[in-house]
Structures are given as structure tokens and as C-alpha cells.
Design a protein around this motif. Structure first.
Motif, PDB file in Angstrom:
ATOM      1  N   THR A  48      13.658  12.998  -2.241  1.00  0.00           N
ATOM      2  CA  THR A  48      13.269  13.981  -1.237  1.00  0.00           C
ATOM      3  C   THR A  48      14.183  15.189  -1.366  1.00  0.00           C
ATOM      4  N   THR A  49      13.618  16.375  -1.225  1.00  0.00           N
ATOM      5  CA  THR A  49      14.429  17.585  -1.293  1.00  0.00           C
ATOM      6  C   THR A  49      15.443  17.596  -0.155  1.00  0.00           C
ATOM      7  N   SER A  50      16.563  18.273  -0.367  1.00  0.00           N
ATOM      8  CA  SER A  50      17.646  18.271   0.621  1.00  0.00           C
ATOM      9  C   SER A  50      17.218  18.876   1.955  1.00  0.00           C
ATOM     10  N   ASP A  51      16.221  19.763   1.938  1.00  0.00           N
ATOM     11  CA  ASP A  51      15.735  20.348   3.191  1.00  0.00           C
ATOM     12  C   ASP A  51      14.722  19.461   3.906  1.00  0.00           C
ATOM     13  N   GLY A  52      14.386  18.305   3.286  1.00  0.00           N
ATOM     14  CA  GLY A  52      13.454  17.369   3.904  1.00  0.00           C
ATOM     15  C   GLY A  52      12.003  17.801   3.818  1.00  0.00           C
ATOM     16  N   LEU A  53      11.720  18.829   3.045  1.00  0.00           N
ATOM     17  CA  LEU A  53      10.365  19.360   2.986  1.00  0.00           C
ATOM     18  C   LEU A  53       9.450  18.523   2.076  1.00  0.00           C
ATOM     19  N   PHE A  54       9.950  18.102   0.903  1.00  0.00           N
ATOM     20  CA  PHE A  54       9.107  17.411  -0.072  1.00  0.00           C
ATOM     21  C   PHE A  54       9.694  16.075  -0.493  1.00  0.00           C
ATOM     22  N   THR A  55       8.822  15.079  -0.604  1.00  0.00           N
ATOM     23  CA  THR A  55       9.127  13.832  -1.284  1.00  0.00           C
ATOM     24  C   THR A  55       8.147  13.735  -2.432  1.00  0.00           C
ATOM     25  N   LEU A  56       8.645  13.369  -3.609  1.00  0.00           N
ATOM     26  CA  LEU A  56       7.830  13.313  -4.816  1.00  0.00           C
ATOM     27  C   LEU A  56       7.661  11.863  -5.259  1.00  0.00           C
ATOM     28  N   SER A  57       6.419  11.433  -5.386  1.00  0.00           N
ATOM     29  CA  SER A  57       6.109  10.069  -5.819  1.00  0.00           C
ATOM     30  C   SER A  57       4.962  10.088  -6.808  1.00  0.00           C
ATOM     31  N   THR A  58       4.867   9.011  -7.564  1.00  0.00           N
ATOM     32  CA  THR A  58       3.659   8.786  -8.351  1.00  0.00           C
ATOM     33  C   THR A  58       2.989   7.546  -7.795  1.00  0.00           C
ATOM     34  N   VAL A  59       1.680   7.518  -7.915  1.00  0.00           N
ATOM     35  CA  VAL A  59       0.898   6.376  -7.447  1.00  0.00           C
ATOM     36  C   VAL A  59      -0.021   5.929  -8.573  1.00  0.00           C
ATOM     37  N   GLU A  60      -0.386   4.671  -8.545  1.00  0.00           N
ATOM     38  CA  GLU A  60      -1.169   4.087  -9.633  1.00  0.00           C
ATOM     39  C   GLU A  60      -2.556   4.701  -9.739  1.00  0.00           C
ATOM     40  N   CYS A  61      -3.255   4.882  -8.642  1.00  0.00           N
ATOM     41  CA  CYS A  61      -4.601   5.448  -8.709  1.00  0.00           C
ATOM     42  C   CYS A  61      -5.008   5.957  -7.342  1.00  0.00           C
ATOM     43  N   LEU A  62      -5.547   7.144  -7.301  1.00  0.00           N
ATOM     44  CA  LEU A  62      -6.051   7.710  -6.054  1.00  0.00           C
ATOM     45  C   LEU A  62      -7.572   7.599  -5.964  1.00  0.00           C
TER      46      LEU A  62
ATOM     47  N   TYR B 282       0.823  -1.209   0.000  1.00  0.00           N
ATOM     48  CA  TYR B 282       0.000   0.000   0.000  1.00  0.00           C
ATOM     49  C   TYR B 282       0.860   1.263   0.000  1.00  0.00           C
ATOM     50  N   THR B 283       0.492   2.225  -0.866  1.00  0.00           N
ATOM     51  CA  THR B 283       1.280   3.459  -0.971  1.00  0.00           C
ATOM     52  C   THR B 283       1.123   4.371   0.244  1.00  0.00           C
ATOM     53  N   LEU B 284       0.165   4.110   1.117  1.00  0.00           N
ATOM     54  CA  LEU B 284       0.031   4.954   2.292  1.00  0.00           C
ATOM     55  C   LEU B 284       1.064   4.623   3.366  1.00  0.00           C
ATOM     56  N   PHE B 285       1.764   3.505   3.205  1.00  0.00           N
ATOM     57  CA  PHE B 285       2.821   3.137   4.153  1.00  0.00           C
ATOM     58  C   PHE B 285       4.180   3.432   3.539  1.00  0.00           C
ATOM     59  N   HIS B 286       5.098   3.908   4.359  1.00  0.00           N
ATOM     60  CA  HIS B 286       6.422   4.299   3.897  1.00  0.00           C
ATOM     61  C   HIS B 286       7.497   3.536   4.673  1.00  0.00           C
ATOM     62  N   THR B 287       8.241   2.696   3.961  1.00  0.00           N
ATOM     63  CA  THR B 287       9.308   1.956   4.623  1.00  0.00           C
ATOM     64  C   THR B 287      10.610   2.751   4.645  1.00  0.00           C
ATOM     65  N   GLU B 288      10.636   3.862   3.929  1.00  0.00           N
ATOM     66  CA  GLU B 288      11.784   4.771   3.931  1.00  0.00           C
ATOM     67  C   GLU B 288      11.288   6.140   4.407  1.00  0.00           C
ATOM     68  N   PRO B 289      12.183   6.962   4.950  1.00  0.00           N
ATOM     69  CA  PRO B 289      11.750   8.304   5.378  1.00  0.00           C
ATOM     70  C   PRO B 289      11.201   9.104   4.198  1.00  0.00           C
ATOM     71  N   VAL B 290      10.208   9.922   4.476  1.00  0.00           N
ATOM     72  CA  VAL B 290       9.650  10.816   3.467  1.00  0.00           C
ATOM     73  C   VAL B 290       9.697  12.237   4.009  1.00  0.00           C
TER      74      VAL B 290
ATOM     75  N   LEU C 213       2.527  25.101   0.779  1.00  0.00           N
ATOM     76  CA  LEU C 213       3.206  24.061   1.550  1.00  0.00           C
ATOM     77  C   LEU C 213       4.567  24.557   2.051  1.00  0.00           C
ATOM     78  N   ARG C 214       5.304  25.265   1.206  1.00  0.00           N
ATOM     79  CA  ARG C 214       6.587  25.841   1.645  1.00  0.00           C
ATOM     80  C   ARG C 214       6.380  26.780   2.827  1.00  0.00           C
ATOM     81  N   ALA C 215       5.361  27.619   2.737  1.00  0.00           N
ATOM     82  CA  ALA C 215       5.073  28.565   3.824  1.00  0.00           C
ATOM     83  C   ALA C 215       4.706  27.821   5.105  1.00  0.00           C
TER      84      ALA C 215
END
Length: 165
Positions: free
Chosen positions: A105-119, A61-69, A150-152
Motif C-alpha cells: 500500500t502506498t504510504s499515503d494510504g491511497l492505493f493497494t496493488l494486488s494481482t488476482v487469478e481471474c476477474l 475470496y479476493t473480495l475480502f481483505h483480512t489486512e487494511p487496504v 483516482l488520485r484526484a
């Protein structure tokens, strides 16, 4: 109440403890931010189930993260409805604006970018999930405005943490 106690309480709602794996994973992820191997093992041990059962669900499931995001996990749907309405261009734009590729993930840890099959929100294609929120009918302008918000919001977090607010 600690994580183990919350998992035990969740397990009591089910006739079979195996049925509590998903709620237990949500509890553990909320506690730890992601689900590395030792956390998956702890969930299995608390529930008294096979570790492979926990691992299978955590990696399926894409809602679980085994790596930091990042603080904001940007999950862009790339299924056919979203693709036909411009998701591919949105992905290219986000990669350029954020300076990262899909899965990074951005170097500041703010964003992780992924694609998912279907929402499951084809009516608002193209759609992206950020945390628990869906953002649909995206175009470049709406996407840029969302990233700015989101940045703000991310910039406010360290100050709130330091002041104890």
C-alpha cells in the motif's frame, strides 16, 4: 442499524445460518474496512457458526481483505488472457509509478496493488478491478489516466470529510 443487526437480518433470508457467511462478511468489511481476526470471530458468533468456516471464506475470496487496504484497491488480473495482452507490463508500470510492490500500500494510504487469478472478464483483457468497478482493455496510457482520476478523487475526500459533506 448496527453491524450485528444487519448480519441478523441477512441471516434471516437463509434456511441455514451458515449460508449467510458471505453476506455477513460483506457487511462487516463495509463497517470496518477490512476483516481482522476479532471481526471474523464476531461474525461467526453472531451467526452461531464455527469460526473456521468464516475464516476459510474470508481468506479464500479476493473480495475480502483480512489486512487494511488503500482507499483504492487496484486488483489486476494476471490470468492467461490478461497476461497475453500485457498485464505483466502494466503491473511493472504500476509498481514503478506508485513506488510499491505487489501486495503493498502506498504510504499515503491511497492505493493497494494486488494481482488476482481471474476477474472473469477475458473479453476486456487486460482488466483491473478497482472497488466494484472493472476497467478493461488497459494499456499504459489508459492506466495512467485512471490513476490520475483516482488520485484526484482521493484528494477530494479529506476536504469533504472535514466539511461534513
Amino acid at each position: 442499524m448496527g453491524m450485528r443487526e444487519r448480519i441478523e437480518a441477512a441471516a434471516e433470508r437463509y434456511p441455514d445460518r451458515r449460508s449467510a457467511i458471505m453476506p455477513a462478511l460483506l457487511i462487516a468489511q463495509k463497517e470496518h474496512g477490512h476483516l481482522p481476526g476479532p471481526v471474523l470471530e464476531e461474525v461467526a458468533d453472531v451467526l452461531g457458526v464455527e469460526r473456521i468456516w468464516v475464516y476459510e471464506l474470508a481468506t479464500f475470496y479476493t473480495l475480502f481483505h483480512t489486512e487494511p487496504v488503500g482507499m483504492f484497491h487496484l486488483q489486476l488480473c494476471d490470468n492467461v488472457s490478461c497476461m497475453l495482452r500485457g498485464a505483466e507490463a502494466l503491473l511493472v508500470h504500476m509498481e514503478a509509478v506508485l513506488g510499491i510492490g505487489k501486495g503493498d500500500t502506498t504510504s499515503d494510504g491511497l492505493f493497494t496493488l494486488s494481482t488476482v487469478e481471474c476477474l472473469g472478464a477475458c473479453e476486456m483483457a487486460p482488466v483491473m478491478q478497482v472497488g466494484d468497478d472493472y476497467h478493461g482493455e488497459l494499456d499504459i496510457a489508459r492506466l495512467d489516466a485512471l490513476l490520475d482520476r483516482l488520485r484526484a478523487a482521493g484528494a477530494e475526500v479529506p476536504a469533504a470529510v472535514m466539511t461534513g459533506a
